[in-house]
Design a protein around this motif. Structure first.
Motif, mmCIF file in Angstrom:
data_model
loop_
_atom_site.group_PDB
_atom_site.id
_atom_site.type_symbol
_atom_site.label_atom_id
_atom_site.label_comp_id
_atom_site.label_asym_id
_atom_site.label_seq_id
_atom_site.Cartn_x
_atom_site.Cartn_y
_atom_site.Cartn_z
ATOM 1 N N GLY A 55 0.854 -1.172 -0.041
ATOM 2 C CA GLY A 55 0.131 0.044 -0.062
ATOM 3 C C GLY A 55 0.811 1.300 -0.141
ATOM 4 O O GLY A 55 0.400 2.435 0.208
ATOM 5 N N GLY A 56 2.062 1.014 -0.178
ATOM 6 C CA GLY A 56 3.058 2.271 -0.242
ATOM 7 C C GLY A 56 3.169 2.999 -1.510
ATOM 8 O O GLY A 56 2.597 2.701 -2.471
ATOM 9 N N SER A 57 4.175 3.898 -1.657
ATOM 10 C CA SER A 57 4.612 4.762 -2.740
ATOM 11 C C SER A 57 6.076 4.537 -3.239
ATOM 12 O O SER A 57 6.917 4.236 -2.543
ATOM 13 N N ILE A 58 6.192 4.488 -4.574
ATOM 14 C CA ILE A 58 7.701 4.294 -4.942
ATOM 15 C C ILE A 58 8.610 5.580 -4.537
ATOM 16 O O ILE A 58 9.748 5.553 -4.646
ATOM 17 N N SER A 59 7.969 6.752 -4.491
ATOM 18 C CA SER A 59 8.809 7.663 -4.071
ATOM 19 C C SER A 59 8.091 8.533 -2.839
ATOM 20 O O SER A 59 6.970 9.106 -3.069
ATOM 21 N N ALA A 60 8.835 8.795 -1.621
ATOM 22 C CA ALA A 60 8.318 9.568 -0.448
ATOM 23 C C ALA A 60 8.558 11.121 -0.867
ATOM 24 O O ALA A 60 7.712 12.054 -0.685
ATOM 25 N N GLU A 61 9.978 11.200 -1.148
ATOM 26 C CA GLU A 61 10.275 12.752 -0.951
ATOM 27 C C GLU A 61 11.508 13.178 -2.346
ATOM 28 O O GLU A 61 11.416 14.116 -2.301
ATOM 29 N N HIS A 62 12.338 12.015 -2.695
ATOM 30 C CA HIS A 62 13.191 12.296 -3.534
ATOM 31 C C HIS A 62 12.748 12.481 -5.083
ATOM 32 O O HIS A 62 13.440 13.015 -5.964
ATOM 33 N N GLY A 63 11.505 12.200 -5.251
ATOM 34 C CA GLY A 63 10.938 12.078 -6.758
ATOM 35 C C GLY A 63 11.340 10.834 -7.614
ATOM 36 O O GLY A 63 12.136 9.834 -7.201
ATOM 37 N N ILE A 64 10.755 11.091 -8.891
ATOM 38 C CA ILE A 64 10.758 9.921 -9.719
ATOM 39 C C ILE A 64 12.226 10.043 -10.629
ATOM 40 O O ILE A 64 12.973 8.796 -11.014
ATOM 41 N N GLY A 65 12.463 11.371 -10.914
ATOM 42 C CA GLY A 65 13.761 11.562 -11.826
ATOM 43 C C GLY A 65 13.823 10.791 -12.941
ATOM 44 O O GLY A 65 12.899 10.217 -13.473
ATOM 45 N N LEU A 66 14.935 10.142 -13.073
ATOM 46 C CA LEU A 66 15.230 9.174 -14.146
ATOM 47 C C LEU A 66 15.358 7.824 -13.345
ATOM 48 O O LEU A 66 14.899 6.889 -14.267
#
Ligand SMILES: Cc1cc2nc3c(=O)[nH]c(=O)nc-3n(C[C@H](O)[C@H](O)[C@H](O)COP(=O)(O)OP(=O)(O)OC[C@H]3O[C@@H](n4cnc5c(N)ncnc54)[C@H](O)[C@@H]3O)c2cc1C
Length: 461
Positions: free
Chosen positions: A405-416
């Motif tokens: 149920g989580g997210s792939i980025s909390a705070e660094h962003g998706i970027g490349l």
């Protein structure tokens, strides 16, 4: 396409000859990210010093169909500031103007190139404070932190960068300047562009300045480093601290392996005589001494095996060092895969227990280092010993997080770094909306190509 001699001359006419860099040795540091995992290439770095110069550069590049990679302090951990072949690097570090603090409203305006440390210092000089803090503060810039919606150590108290934004000035991918820096706290007049541009990772516009909300300066601070023999108890303690300690300003979780590495790397003594698997650093702050409140809550926690409490500044800094030095210590081991995930608070202990096995299964022999902003459910998963291009380990960890149920980025962003897995966290309808916004504000796709949204839509896993 590399910048032609003619384009370079036109850039020189905009920013001055000394601010168009073409020497490969000088440019090299602009082409590699902080971790060393992402290495790009560019023929030219352009360094504007005003919003008007940024607008001229964007308009020129749009006319000439040249792409731009935007860069602030280059401390980002998702590879978003690294130029793909053919892009010019536009470094915003020279946008360094900073206003006096408006003492009445508690706000200031800072140029994109002002560092977070300089914002903090300016706020404190006027009896205020800036609510965002993280350990790359001396290099990370206002523009980069807005672009990534940086989080950091005080999110549970003050929110992320977006929560500090009162107004923004930016040059859109069209070349148009949007500026709304008046500082009105309430202003319901249409779409909130600061919220949209914040976290857009330089894909919609070049942030040139931000109007920032400040918070009261807290003069009293207490730090407790707590050792636990059980990770679930450490995670449960975070919930108890959040509900019972109004002065709580940070809650950071880390583990025995990371502390041992920090001690080895920087010659520190272990924090406690006996070894413990998990550590929670909690900080309480206010304008009156928070020691009694913090001590009462610590006494009520279940599973605390040992504790060190510090009020004086130097001892507080010593305790913080066990946590803050993690990123630098991990960099001494090798090039790390950095996966900053969030999971629901209730799933954090399960995630922490499962992730080393998942890493080992996808890349045998790789080593996992975990630490995080526990109050936000944010775990930084660092993997060393995996080749930079080995992506199975990234995917396995990201799938574990989203499966809980989580997210792939909390705070660094998706970027490349995570662009091919965006669909793990966002639905096709959301991604289609992202693309429509991108087309509207950067119709020719000249800003940060390949960041956040893949240039090839079929590339989404
Ligand atoms: C030791 C260490 C600790 C860190 N701790 C944290 C932490 O606790 N929390 C956290 O959130 N991050 C953390 N970071 C990551 C990083 O510091 C932040 O993401 C920071 O906000 C990046 O700022 P920057 O100026 O270095 O941006 P850069 O790295 O230069 O750029 C980051 C992204 O923003 C874009 N960008 C940069 N400037 C602009 C602009 N003016 N306009 C539009 N787009 C722009 C770039 O194209 C790129 O996509 C840490 C990094 C390090 C090295």
């Amino acid at each position: 396409m590399n910048a032609s001699r003619e384009l370079e001359d036109r850039l020189r006419a905009i920013v001055g000859a000394e601010h168009v860099l073409v020497d490969p040795d000088v440019i090299a540091s602009y082409c590699t990210d902080w971790t060393g995992r992402f290495v790009g290439s560019s023929s030219t770095v352009v360094r504007p010093a005003s919003t008007a110069q940024v607008a001229d550069i964007v308009s020129l590049c749009r006319r000439e169909a040249v792409t731009l990679t935007l860069q602030g302090g280059n401390t980002g951990l998702s590879g978003g500031a690294v130029p793909p072949p053919g892009a010019l690097v536009c470094s915003l570090r020279r946008l360094r103007s900073i206003s006096e603090v408006d003492r009445q409203s508690g706000q200031l305006t800072a140029g994109a190139g002002v560092t977070i440390a300089d914002v903090q210092a300016r706020a404190e000089s006027a009896g205020w404070a800036y609510g965002v803090d993280f350990s790359s503060r001396d290099s990370a810039t206002v523009g980069g932190s807005v672009a990534t919606n940086a989080g950091g150590l005080r999110v549970l108290r003050y929110g992320d960068t977006r929560a500090q934004l009162v107004g923004i000035e930016a040059v859109l991918g069209t070349g148009a300047v949007v500026s709304h820096l008046g500082g009105l706290t309430k202003d319901n007049t249409g779409y909130h562009l600061p919220s949209l541009l914040c976290g857009s990772e330089g894909t919609l516009g070049v942030v040139t300045a931000a109007r920032l909300r400040l918070v009261p300066r807290e003069t009293e601070r207490v730090v407790a480093l707590l050792a636990f023999d059980d990770v679930a108890a450490a995670v449960a303690a975070v919930g108890r601290c959040r509900s019972a300690l109004a002065s709580l300003s940070a809650a950071e979780l880390f583990f025995a392996e990371g502390v041992a590495l920090v001690c080895r790397s920087f010659g520190l003594r272990p924090p406690f005589a006996a070894p413990h698997p998990a550590f929670l650093l909690v900080e309480a702050s206010g304008t009156t001494d928070p020691l009694a409140g913090l001590s009462a809550v610590v006494d009520s926690l279940v599973g605390v095996a040992d504790a060190a409490v510090a009020s004086d500044e130097s001892r507080r800094a010593e305790l913080w060092r066990y946590r803050e030095a993690h990123t630098e210590a991990i960099a001494t081991v090798g090039t790390a895969h950095k996966l900053d995930i969030t999971v629901p608070a209730g799933a954090m202990a399960d995630f922490v227990a499962a992730v080393p096995g998942v890493v080992d299964a996808s890349c045998p022999g790789a080593q996992t280092w975990l630490f995080g902003h526990a109050g936000d459910g944010n775990v930084h998963v660092n993997v060393t010993g995996a080749p930079p291009g080995e992506e199975r380990v990234d995917e396995a960890v990201l799938r574990l997080a989203t499966g809980l149920g989580g997210s792939i980025s909390a705070e660094h962003g998706i970027g490349l770094a995570k662009v091919q897995w965006l669909a793990l966290s966002r639905s096709p309808a959301e991604i289609a909306a992202f693309r429509a916004i991108k087309r509207a504000l950067d119709p020719d796709g000249i800003l940060n190509p390949g960041v956040l949204l893949p240039t090839d839509p079929e590339a989404l896993s």
